[in-house]
Design a protein around this motif. Structure first.
Motif, short mmCIF file in Angstrom:
data_model
loop_
_atom_site.label_atom_id
_atom_site.label_comp_id
_atom_site.label_asym_id
_atom_site.label_seq_id
_atom_site.Cartn_x
_atom_site.Cartn_y
_atom_site.Cartn_z
N GLU A 203 0.89 12.11 -2.64
CA GLU A 203 0.13 11.93 -1.93
C GLU A 203 -0.73 11.50 -1.48
OE1 GLU A 203 0.63 9.60 1.78
OE2 GLU A 203 2.47 11.00 1.21
N ASP A 204 -2.09 12.24 -2.44
CA ASP A 204 -2.88 11.90 -2.79
C ASP A 204 -3.11 10.68 -3.88
OD1 ASP A 204 -4.20 13.78 -0.73
OD2 ASP A 204 -5.21 14.46 -2.29
N VAL A 205 -1.40 11.12 -4.51
CA VAL A 205 -2.16 9.69 -5.33
C VAL A 205 -1.61 8.47 -5.13
CG1 VAL A 205 -0.65 9.06 -7.76
CG2 VAL A 205 -1.31 11.06 -7.23
N ARG A 206 -0.63 8.73 -4.15
CA ARG A 206 -0.52 7.00 -3.60
C ARG A 206 -1.88 6.90 -2.37
NH1 ARG A 206 5.58 9.79 -1.32
NH2 ARG A 206 6.42 9.28 -3.34
N LYS A 207 -2.26 7.80 -1.59
CA LYS A 207 -3.71 6.94 -0.93
C LYS A 207 -4.43 6.64 -1.73
CE LYS A 207 -2.86 10.39 2.73
NZ LYS A 207 -3.56 11.50 3.16
N LEU A 208 -4.85 7.13 -3.23
CA LEU A 208 -5.21 6.64 -3.99
C LEU A 208 -5.35 5.69 -4.65
CD1 LEU A 208 -7.84 6.90 -5.47
CD2 LEU A 208 -7.09 8.55 -7.27
N CYS A 209 -3.87 4.81 -4.18
CA CYS A 209 -3.82 3.22 -5.09
C CYS A 209 -4.20 3.04 -4.24
CB CYS A 209 -2.27 4.08 -5.55
SG CYS A 209 -2.03 5.20 -7.77
N HIS A 210 -3.34 3.22 -3.22
CA HIS A 210 -3.86 2.19 -1.61
C HIS A 210 -4.89 1.72 -2.24
CE1 HIS A 210 -2.64 1.43 2.31
NE2 HIS A 210 -2.69 0.54 1.98
N VAL A 211 -6.19 2.82 -1.96
CA VAL A 211 -7.34 2.67 -1.72
C VAL A 211 -8.53 1.43 -3.63
CG1 VAL A 211 -10.10 3.37 -2.07
CG2 VAL A 211 -8.02 4.44 -0.40
N ILE A 212 -7.26 2.25 -4.22
CA ILE A 212 -7.92 0.84 -5.85
C ILE A 212 -7.30 -0.22 -5.69
CG2 ILE A 212 -7.21 0.94 -7.87
CD1 ILE A 212 -7.24 3.75 -8.55
N LEU A 213 -5.45 -0.61 -5.47
CA LEU A 213 -5.54 -2.27 -4.98
C LEU A 213 -5.58 -2.92 -4.17
CD1 LEU A 213 -3.32 -3.92 -5.73
CD2 LEU A 213 -1.03 -2.45 -4.47
N MET A 214 -6.19 -1.62 -3.12
CA MET A 214 -6.50 -2.63 -1.53
C MET A 214 -7.45 -2.55 -1.15
SD MET A 214 -3.18 -4.16 -1.34
CE MET A 214 -3.93 -5.49 -0.02
N LYS A 215 -8.32 -2.05 -1.65
CA LYS A 215 -9.93 -2.45 -1.65
C LYS A 215 -10.64 -1.77 -3.08
CE LYS A 215 -11.56 -0.39 2.74
NZ LYS A 215 -12.04 -1.70 3.09
N LEU A 216 -10.61 -1.28 -3.79
CA LEU A 216 -11.52 -1.51 -4.99
C LEU A 216 -11.41 -2.23 -5.32
CD1 LEU A 216 -14.10 1.01 -6.49
CD2 LEU A 216 -11.68 0.69 -7.88
#
Length: 315
Positions: A203-216
């Protein structure tokens, strides 16, 4: 062959991405190249291995290994370097700069990726290898578990450097990097960190990928410093990055919580960074003072991103 001079960037390693591996891949990373600090060496053909200048032991170690592999000598004058095990990637830059010197002087025709494999760099994160070659902001795709079935730091991994999935010029923002007089996690301590905390919850990996793809990534493309800073702040509390920051207890969490501007830790630390557009000197002083009040002298670099990678000059 005349003398060859090589200048490399350093790098901010923002985060590893997937230390869960449930989709069949591990690692992956995001980070960007810095103009300062940097490695500068001047080299020429020589019968033996001779290394002169600053803190020569790390350069000599790489040069001796490559001399045995290539059957060639070299003379190296170290013009500038920066500390090891503080989170800025000096090991990879030293290895690739020395390998590039052999490559140029003796016209070996090696690619950066081949030099990384020969020197054993990029076994976990590909950011250091990629920014040497390309500069800028880089996202790499990690390793297939067919190649790398275990969770291991780069220094203990024999995997090849991962492929770059995305590379962007980094905006012309100021980067303040503060390095306290403290060593980060490396060697067996770093191995233990991977073994103790991996696999990271998916779940942490999924959240991180979300931040990278849709924010960073969008913040870089759209030159949105506020969103970039928000992404930095979010990344610190996710996945293996949170594990890395936790190892310093209140020291690094404290600096992240005390100031209004977003602060990240590079790699396993202890170097911290913030990306801003104004007041860089005063921010640097504030962060230095934070560490000094807790008993650690600190050095500040006020710099910008490097968008060209390593440079090679002839004289």
């Amino acid at each position: 062959m005349s003398k060859v001079k090589i200048k490399t960037p350093s790098r901010i390693h923002m985060s590893l991405i997937d230390l869960n591996g449930s989709l069949g891949r591990v690692d992956g990373g995001v980070g960007f190249a810095l103009e300062e600090p940097n490695i500068k060496i001047e080299c020429e053909e020589f019968d033996d291995v001779v290394v002169e200048g600053r803190d020569v032991s790390r350069f000599r170690s790489v040069a001796m290994k490559l001399s045995q592999i290539f059957g060639k000598g070299i003379k190296i004058n170290v013009l500038s370097d920066y500390p090891s095990h503080v989170g800025l990637g000096s090991g990879t830059q030293i290895s690739l700069s020395v390998a590039s010197a052999f490559n140029e002087i003796y016209e070996l025709g090696l690619s950066v990726r081949e030099m990384a494999e020969i020197t054993g760099r990029g076994g976990t994160s590909g950011i250091g290898v990629a920014v040497f070659e390309l500069g800028g902001f880089v996202l790499d795709g990690g390793h297939s578990k067919k190649e790398k079935p275990y969770f291991m730091p780069s220094s203990f991994s024999k995997a090849k450097p991962p492929r770059v999935l995305a590379r962007y010029d980094f905006p012309d923002w100021k980067v303040v990097v503060v390095v306290p007089n403290l060593k980060g996690f490396y060697g067996k301590r770093e191995v233990n960190l991977f073994q103790k905390f991996c696999p990271i919850p998916v779940e942490d990996v999924r959240k991180l990928c979300h931040v990278i793809l849709m924010k960073l990534l969008p913040s870089l493309v759209e030159n949105d410093l506020d969103d970039f800073g928000e992404a930095v702040r979010m990344i610190q509390r996710l996945g293996f990055k949170k594990v890395e920051v936790d190892q310093y207890g209140d020291l690094i969490w404290g600096i992240m919580d005390q100031f209004d501007y977003p602060i990240g830790m590079s790699s396993t630390g202890p170097a911290v960074y913030t990306v801003i557009d104004t007041n860089a000197k005063s921010v640097g002083k504030e962060l230095e003072r934070y560490f000094e009040e807790r008993g650690f002298k600190a050095h500040t670099y006020i710099t910008r991103a490097n968008n060209i990678g390593a440079e090679i000059f002839y004289s």
